[in-house]
Design an enzyme around this catalytic site. Structure first.
Site, PDB file in Angstrom:
ATOM      1  N   ASP A 167     137.324 152.763  36.460  1.00  0.00           N
ATOM      2  CA  ASP A 167     136.010 152.430  37.490  1.00  0.00           C
ATOM      3  C   ASP A 167     136.338 152.992  38.895  1.00  0.00           C
ATOM      4  O   ASP A 167     137.551 154.197  38.999  1.00  0.00           O
ATOM      5  CB  ASP A 167     136.566 151.378  38.076  1.00  0.00           C
ATOM      6  CG  ASP A 167     135.342 150.530  38.936  1.00  0.00           C
ATOM      7  OD1 ASP A 167     134.605 149.663  38.729  1.00  0.00           O
ATOM      8  OD2 ASP A 167     135.058 151.411  39.768  1.00  0.00           O
ATOM      9  N   GLY A 186     127.873 139.902  42.958  1.00  0.00           N
ATOM     10  CA  GLY A 186     128.102 141.259  43.556  1.00  0.00           C
ATOM     11  C   GLY A 186     128.111 141.624  42.209  1.00  0.00           C
ATOM     12  O   GLY A 186     128.294 143.206  42.508  1.00  0.00           O
ATOM     13  N   GLN A 187     127.314 141.302  40.989  1.00  0.00           N
ATOM     14  CA  GLN A 187     127.225 142.570  40.265  1.00  0.00           C
ATOM     15  C   GLN A 187     125.816 143.632  40.285  1.00  0.00           C
ATOM     16  O   GLN A 187     125.126 143.531  41.378  1.00  0.00           O
ATOM     17  CB  GLN A 187     126.153 141.876  39.059  1.00  0.00           C
ATOM     18  CG  GLN A 187     126.140 142.686  38.623  1.00  0.00           C
ATOM     19  CD  GLN A 187     125.559 142.172  36.298  1.00  0.00           C
ATOM     20  OE1 GLN A 187     124.906 141.310  36.489  1.00  0.00           O
ATOM     21  NE2 GLN A 187     125.385 142.879  35.562  1.00  0.00           N
ATOM     22  N   HIS A 191     129.141 144.218  31.588  1.00  0.00           N
ATOM     23  CA  HIS A 191     131.337 145.032  31.794  1.00  0.00           C
ATOM     24  C   HIS A 191     131.594 143.817  32.391  1.00  0.00           C
ATOM     25  O   HIS A 191     131.613 143.214  33.116  1.00  0.00           O
ATOM     26  CB  HIS A 191     131.296 146.341  32.948  1.00  0.00           C
ATOM     27  CG  HIS A 191     130.267 146.194  33.997  1.00  0.00           C
ATOM     28  ND1 HIS A 191     128.990 145.584  34.374  1.00  0.00           N
ATOM     29  CD2 HIS A 191     131.211 145.644  35.052  1.00  0.00           C
ATOM     30  CE1 HIS A 191     128.884 145.676  36.036  1.00  0.00           C
ATOM     31  NE2 HIS A 191     129.711 145.653  36.429  1.00  0.00           N
ATOM     32  N   HIS A 247     135.346 143.781  34.041  1.00  0.00           N
ATOM     33  CA  HIS A 247     136.200 144.080  34.975  1.00  0.00           C
ATOM     34  C   HIS A 247     137.693 144.087  34.731  1.00  0.00           C
ATOM     35  O   HIS A 247     138.274 143.234  34.228  1.00  0.00           O
ATOM     36  CB  HIS A 247     136.335 144.224  36.683  1.00  0.00           C
ATOM     37  CG  HIS A 247     135.198 144.539  36.991  1.00  0.00           C
ATOM     38  ND1 HIS A 247     135.275 145.887  37.478  1.00  0.00           N
ATOM     39  CD2 HIS A 247     133.922 143.723  37.150  1.00  0.00           C
ATOM     40  CE1 HIS A 247     133.971 145.717  37.884  1.00  0.00           C
ATOM     41  NE2 HIS A 247     133.074 144.684  37.964  1.00  0.00           N
TER      42      HIS A 247
HETATM   43  P1  AMP Z   1     129.694 145.044  39.454  1.00  0.00           P
HETATM   44  O1  AMP Z   1     129.813 145.451  41.165  1.00  0.00           O
HETATM   45  O2  AMP Z   1     130.911 143.955  39.000  1.00  0.00           O
HETATM   46  O3  AMP Z   1     128.733 145.551  38.876  1.00  0.00           O
HETATM   47  O4  AMP Z   1     130.995 146.438  39.369  1.00  0.00           O
HETATM   48  C1  AMP Z   1     130.412 147.542  38.855  1.00  0.00           C
HETATM   49  C2  AMP Z   1     131.897 148.802  38.984  1.00  0.00           C
HETATM   50  O5  AMP Z   1     130.877 150.138  38.494  1.00  0.00           O
HETATM   51  C3  AMP Z   1     132.035 148.898  40.131  1.00  0.00           C
HETATM   52  O6  AMP Z   1     133.247 148.447  40.798  1.00  0.00           O
HETATM   53  C4  AMP Z   1     131.963 150.136  40.540  1.00  0.00           C
HETATM   54  O7  AMP Z   1     133.108 151.196  41.102  1.00  0.00           O
HETATM   55  C5  AMP Z   1     131.742 150.745  39.267  1.00  0.00           C
HETATM   56  N1  AMP Z   1     131.507 152.750  38.808  1.00  0.00           N
HETATM   57  C6  AMP Z   1     130.184 152.283  39.465  1.00  0.00           C
HETATM   58  N2  AMP Z   1     130.034 153.899  38.509  1.00  0.00           N
HETATM   59  C7  AMP Z   1     130.186 154.440  37.785  1.00  0.00           C
HETATM   60  C8  AMP Z   1     131.123 155.685  36.994  1.00  0.00           C
HETATM   61  N3  AMP Z   1     129.248 155.964  37.168  1.00  0.00           N
HETATM   62  N4  AMP Z   1     132.423 155.052  36.772  1.00  0.00           N
HETATM   63  C9  AMP Z   1     132.548 154.535  36.471  1.00  0.00           C
HETATM   64  N5  AMP Z   1     132.714 153.484  36.992  1.00  0.00           N
HETATM   65  C10 AMP Z   1     131.508 153.534  38.223  1.00  0.00           C
END
Ligand code: AMP
Ligand code: ZN
Length: 114
Positions: free
Chosen positions: A30, A93-94, A100, A102
């Site tokens: 991340d 919070g997506q 994905h 985490h």
């Molecule tokens: P969510 O809020 O559960 O949808 O998580 C999305 C996650 O993607 C967040 O923790 C971001 O920091 C992460 N993220 C966004 N863009 C990128 C990227 N280009 N590479 C890696 N992680 C990313």
């Protein structure tokens, strides 16, 4: 999906620090880590979230969980403990609508999450 950030990572159109890969999953760090280990495990195919993945009902959710555990082992957080989180939908919070998991570890994690 043309417009999807994580599909672009799968297609290698956007760089990512890949830590683990299987035929149907990809795991990368991340960019805004919330713990010493913060890796995202995604499916190579596009599903909007965990609910859509569960509906697909083809064993792929199993692959994602196994990949998450493999990442935890590789990152050496499996023994101490780690958390696997699927934020599913805006209220959770997506922000990226490509499923994905985490994988978080490397520090004491509080419960309940905010
Ligand atoms: P969510 O809020 O559960 O949808 O998580 C999305 C996650 O993607 C967040 O923790 C971001 O920091 C992460 N993220 C966004 N863009 C990128 C990227 N280009 N590479 C890696 N992680 C990313
Ligand atoms: Zn996608």
């Amino acid at each position: 999906m043309n417009d999807c950030l994580f599909c672009k990572i799968v297609a290698k159109e956007i760089p990512a620090e890949i830590v683990y890969e299987t035929g149907r999953t990809l795991a990368f760090r991340d960019t805004n880590p919330q713990a010493p280990t913060h890796v995202l495990v995604i499916t190579k195919g596009h599903y909007a979230n965990a609910a859509a993945l569960a509906d697909a009902d083809d064993g792929l959710a199993d692959d994602v969980l196994k990949a998450a555990h493999a990442v935890a082992v590789k990152e050496q957080v499996a023994e101490g403990g780690y958390r696997v989180v699927f934020n599913t939908g805006p209220a959770a919070g997506q922000t990226v609508f490509h499923v994905h998991a985490h994988v978080l570890g490397g520090r004491a994690l509080t419960w309940p999450p905010g």
